[in-house]
Write an enzyme that holds these catalytic residues in place. Structure first.
Site, PDB file in Angstrom:
ATOM      1  N   GLU A   1       3.426   5.011  -3.711  1.00  0.00           N
ATOM      2  CA  GLU A   1       3.704   6.091  -4.664  1.00  0.00           C
ATOM      3  C   GLU A   1       5.112   6.704  -4.494  1.00  0.00           C
ATOM      4  OE1 GLU A   1      -0.328   5.108  -4.357  1.00  0.00           O
ATOM      5  OE2 GLU A   1       0.885   5.953  -2.758  1.00  0.00           O
TER       6      GLU A   1
ATOM      7  N   ASP B   1      -7.851   4.011  -3.762  1.00  0.00           N
ATOM      8  CA  ASP B   1      -8.980   4.275  -2.871  1.00  0.00           C
ATOM      9  C   ASP B   1     -10.085   5.032  -3.602  1.00  0.00           C
ATOM     10  OD1 ASP B   1      -7.558   3.017  -0.881  1.00  0.00           O
ATOM     11  OD2 ASP B   1      -6.661   4.866  -0.142  1.00  0.00           O
TER      12      ASP B   1
ATOM     13  N   ASP C   1       0.841  -1.187   0.000  1.00  0.00           N
ATOM     14  CA  ASP C   1       0.000   0.000   0.000  1.00  0.00           C
ATOM     15  C   ASP C   1       0.888   1.254   0.000  1.00  0.00           C
ATOM     16  OD1 ASP C   1      -2.314   1.490   0.073  1.00  0.00           O
ATOM     17  OD2 ASP C   1      -3.157   0.425   1.790  1.00  0.00           O
TER      18      ASP C   1
END
Length: 954
Positions: A564, A637, A561
């Site tokens: 980035e 998300d 998760d």
């Protein structure tokens, strides 16, 4: 005296020309071992530059352009594989007075000796794609944190009729980027930037750059006040912004003129009215906009909260997104020059920190209408790989030749996955597993999301033993129930965590966020940062944590998760760059490559620790080449809203066509409106219907995973047994398992043939230009046309049936001719799925998990109307023996003219392989209209022992 001066000047000019100074329009070129170098200096028709062509294969040519005299980029590539194989059958270099030509067995690259433009042609001289002339904006010197580089730009001249796909995953619902679109390639929650595109003209471009990049129409977006604005009262120069009580719109807190809407980041919050509490407010923007241009305008919105937009009285957007994760969308609008258009925007901010920006693109100028551009923040060169193919599949194969193959994922990953944000205790996750088995809902993988660690120990990768008292026993219990477990492993480390001091001492972290004192949102709030995957020691250290605390107790897969990296969702890009400082160079240069290096460390770590257990990584962000590290992406998300569901379709297709085949999304959406937390009867039924549609769509993706915030996402939590929504979700899961043989064979095709499972209509029907822009249908493998339903209460939807094939309803066998757009009815429990004529579709039994039983009996649906082929692939399912040739393949061929089904000799073998099996052949045609839901089916039973045979079908 004057005549003597002229004479001497003439003699000097002649002398200079003899020395070569006068040949200002003629470039110099030289052959290299793999291509050419063309140099321009002091030319009147070109910037000073050196242009290199490097032939990698007969179909792949690297083009690199640098300012004259600058060094050729020498650093090793993060994207291109170390073991790049050169496969060149022939390479010839020739020249004319104006060009130098490089020719291979498949393609010609021609460089202008006048201006350095590179053009690509096929061997018949037909143009494929060409560069526009480089100019002073191609290389702009810049620097950051002591790193000098160029801002670089390259324009390509493309055919306005071609379709352009790829470039990662984006939330703008755009399918074809050759329509004057601008897309930003950067890593952000819900946005994935991959600098590879593929064209219906059967070429691809891999833009070899790691920095934030604009692609397509790269002209800067214009602010709102580039329009001629007028308020609702008719005053010139602004829109009227009314801040009203959201519960009583008649109560106006404040009204003020606004001509720029730019509340994009935390640092913009001070721009809102000081005395207005946004959590209690609705903001209404009213007035008129007029453009100084005529043509198609594109309005770009970034927003959080609820957003509605009307132009000329037509509702064009109705959106919602939570405040911490602002979303984006676009509105296209044809406008006449100086023609006013009434605009109304209603914005209900979501909480105290709120985000809203509005910018726009003007119509494309005539001079740029056929240009597609790349504009990157940092690089040493204009550097790209041109890839030619006879099909888009072959182009993607070329991309994977450069950047690495996609391994076959473990067979269990093709089952159903259940996830939740989040299982808070060992007891919860064990109860859910037991309930699935009790209800006989098929499932293969259960997912443990974040915060299974002690609150202050983020980064340790250790379970909190107060809530998970015996993780090893928990994993064993799940395994004993034939369940795999995937776990969230953030690349984030809290300053208070038990591992922080080690990572800090070894310089394995980015320290700036700690010094800034920026805190996260957990508990009291903790200062934290991310580890540096560009550092080999840091990668090894991070894998050691995963290995010692999780892999050794049996964890099966990794959920990466915030990869980035998501330092903070709402700080601006300059702040993010200041925090993210890779050890190998500046953040500006390497901004997009974090997820690639993160996956690299985990993949290489696990394969070194256990060489024969297949790695599986699910990651929120992705970059070119990451597919070689057994990485799949999900779309981040997203919101639990119908519009978000629809947006995922184009996003997933373009991600797949970026050469990166494994993709999924949170079936059901992640972010949930408050109205669904304690729903009334109407909202509850909408929630159930929406989840049903999402499950139906998700069952036709490489990974089928339900996940999201509260309400809980297990099917039995969404609706009770017997409810149409429950029936629908269970049907979708069962169908997923029935398609296991088909889906796993697609995975093998993806590895061995560099195939793409999710396919735009243009991939298989490039002559059907009506399908180029369609953003809500796709092909799942070679046979299935999938048409998700993304509107509340829909009982039908329009479907484009590509021309060049007939199509059969998967459920009933009803046939539809191709080349039509038809409204097709859809029941609550099914989305329309059609099978291409000529398809050979294996359908297996319902199973509780993917390895419950060997598929010794398969129904084999053969669809009349065209010749067909399918290869049934099998291996051991969980190891890498397939890389050593241990697998089997059975080739099926159908001859439409003779109505003959042929089974070839089985190829290969592996331990545990079925030596004998049966195929129940279901021949579907006009006389035998049957589908997978039909009760009575006429079958021809084939006993197969691995030897070739033929069967006449009737």
């Amino acid at each position: 005296m004057r005549n003597l001066t002229y004479a001497l000047s003439g003699l000097m000019l002649v002398a200079m020309m003899h020395q070569g100074f006068g040949q200002v329009n003629k470039a110099h070129y030289e052959k290299t071992s793999t291509g050419i170098k063309v140099s321009f200096k002091n030319s009147e028709t070109s910037i000073d530059q050196d242009v290199y062509l490097d032939v990698v294969t007969d179909k792949i040519v690297r083009v690199t352009a640098v300012p004259a005299g600058a060094a050729f980029p020498k650093q090793s590539s993060l994207v291109i594989v170390d073991s790049l194989r050169r496969q060149v059958k022939s390479l010839t270099v020739g020249s004319t007075d104006s060009t130098v030509n490089v020719k291979t067995a498949n393609v010609q690259a021609i460089v202008s000796l006048k201006n350095g433009k590179v053009e690509f042609f096929d061997l018949n001289g037909l143009p494929i794609v060409r560069e526009a002339k480089r100019n002073s904006s191609s290389f702009t010197a810049d620097s950051y944190n002591g790193d000098s580089f160029y801002r670089i730009n390259q324009d390509f001249v493309v055919n306005p009729e071609e379709g352009i796909y790829g470039l990662g995953q984006h939330q703008n619902a755009v399918m074809n980027y050759n329509r004057g679109k601008q897309v930003t390639l950067l890593q952000y929650n819900t946005e994935i930037g991959i600098p590879f595109l593929v064209s219906t003209n059967n070429y691809g471009l891999l833009w070899h750059n790691y920095s934030i990049t604009q692609a397509g129409d790269v002209r800067p977006l214009l602010p709102l006040n580039a329009f001629k604005l007028s308020s609702k009262e008719g005053q010139q120069g602004w829109l009227t912004a009314s801040y009203v009580n959201r519960n009583n719109p008649a109560e106006v807190y404040l009204s003020r003129p606004e001509s720029i809407i730019d509340y994009g980041y935390l640092t913009d919050q001070h721009k809102f009215p000081k005395d207005v509490k946004l959590a209690d407010t609705k903001v209404i923007y009213e007035g008129n906009i007029a453009s100084p241009y005529a043509g198609k305008h594109v309005l770009h919105f970034k927003y959080s909260g609820y957003m509605k937009v009307w132009i000329d009285g037509e509702l064009l957007a109705d959106r919602w997104r939570q405040s911490w994760n602002a979303g984006t969308f676009e509105i296209e609008k044809e406008m006449g020059k100086d023609q006013p258009h009434k605009i109304r925007m209603e914005w209900i901010p979501d909480g105290g920190e709120s985000y809203f920006t509005l910018n726009w693109q003007s119509p494309i100028p005539e001079a740029r209408k056929n240009l597609f551009s790349f504009n990157s923040e940092a690089g040493d060169a204009i550097d790209y790989y041109f890839v030619k193919g006879s099909s888009m599949d072959e182009v993607i194969a070329g991309y994977r030749h450069l950047s690495g193959k996609a391994p076959i994922m473990p067979i269990w990953s093709f089952g159903f996955w259940q996830s939740r944000e989040r299982y808070k205790t060992q007891e919860e996750i064990e109860q859910v597993a037991a309930e699935f088995r009790k209800r006989k809902i098929p499932i293969d993988n259960i997912v443990q999301d974040w915060s299974y660690w002690k609150e202050n120990d983020w980064g340790s990768q250790k379970f909190d033993l107060d809530r998970f008292p015996d993780p090893k026993a928990m994993v064993k219990k799940l395994h004993d129930q034939h369940l795999k477990i995937m776990i969230s492993a953030w690349p984030k480390i809290n300053e208070e965590s038990s591992v922080y001091s080690e990572f800090k001492a070894n310089k394995w972290i980015y320290p700036r966020n700690i010094y800034d004192g920026r805190k996260d949102w957990i508990g009291k709030g903790y200062t934290s940062t991310f580890y540096d995957p560009f550092n080999q020691g840091a990668r090894d250290g991070f894998w050691k944590l995963l290995d010692n605390n999780l892999f050794k107790i049996g964890i099966d897969a990794w959920w990466m998760d915030a990869s980035e990296p998501d330092i903070h969702s709402n700080i601006d890009l300059d702040e993010r760059k200041s925090v993210f400082q890779p050890s190998i160079g500046s953040s500006v240069r390497y901004y997009n490559a974090f997820p690639l290096q993160n996956a690299k460390g985990i993949y290489e770590g696990q394969r070194a620790t256990d060489p024969n257990k297949r790695v599986f990584i699910l990651t929120r962000s992705f970059f070119a080449g990451q597919q070689r590290y057994a990485a799949a992406a999900w779309s981040g998300d997203i919101a639990s809203r119908w519009h978000d569901m629809k947006d995922q379709i184009a996003g997933g297709i373009n991600f797949s066509m970026s050469g990166t085949p494994y993709w999924t999304m949170d079936a059901g959406g992640f972010l949930v409106e408050n109205r669904f937390h304690k729903p009334n009867a109407t909202d509850l039924e909408e929630w159930r219907e929406m989840n049903s549609r999402w499950y139906q769509y998700g069952s036709f993706l490489p990974l089928f995973r339900a996940h999201g915030q509260f309400p809980y996402r297990e099917p039995y939590q969404i609706a009770p047994a017997g409810h149409p929504a429950y029936n629908s979700m269970i049907y979708a899961i069962n169908l997923r398992y029935k398609l296991l043989a088909y889906n796993y064979s697609l995975a093998a095709k993806t590895f061995f043939e560099d195939y793409s499972m999710i396919r735009a209509l243009a991939m298989d029907f490039p002559q059907d230009k009506d399908g180029f822009d369609i953003n809500d249908q796709y092909l799942w493998g070679p046979s299935l046309l999938v048409n998700p339903v993304t509107e509340k209460g829909a009982t039908s939807r329009k479907i484009h049936f590509p021309k060049g094939a007939d199509w059969y309803d998967l459920y009933s066998g009803h046939k539809v001719a191709g080349g039509q757009n038809l409204p097709i009815s859809t029941s609550y429990e099914r989305i329309p799925v059609y099978v291409k004529a000529g398809a050979i579709l294996p359908i297996g039994p319902v199973m509780q998990y993917t390895t419950e039983k060997k598929q010794d009996v398969l129904d084999l649906y053969v669809y009349d109307g065209a010749d067909g082929q399918f290869s049934l692939y099998e291996d051991e399912g969980n190891n890498y023996n397939y890389e050593k040739g241990k697998y089997s393949q059975i080739d099926f061929n159908y001859d439409h003219t003779t109505k003959t089904l042929s089974l070839a000799n089985r190829k290969g073998e592996f331990e545990g392989m079925l030596s004998q099996r049966k195929f129940n052949v279901v021949f579907v045609n006009d006389k035998n209209t049957v589908g997978v839901d039909s009760e009575k089916k006429k079958t021809t039973v084939i006993s197969y022992s691995g030897k070739a045979l033929q069967v006449k079908l009737k």
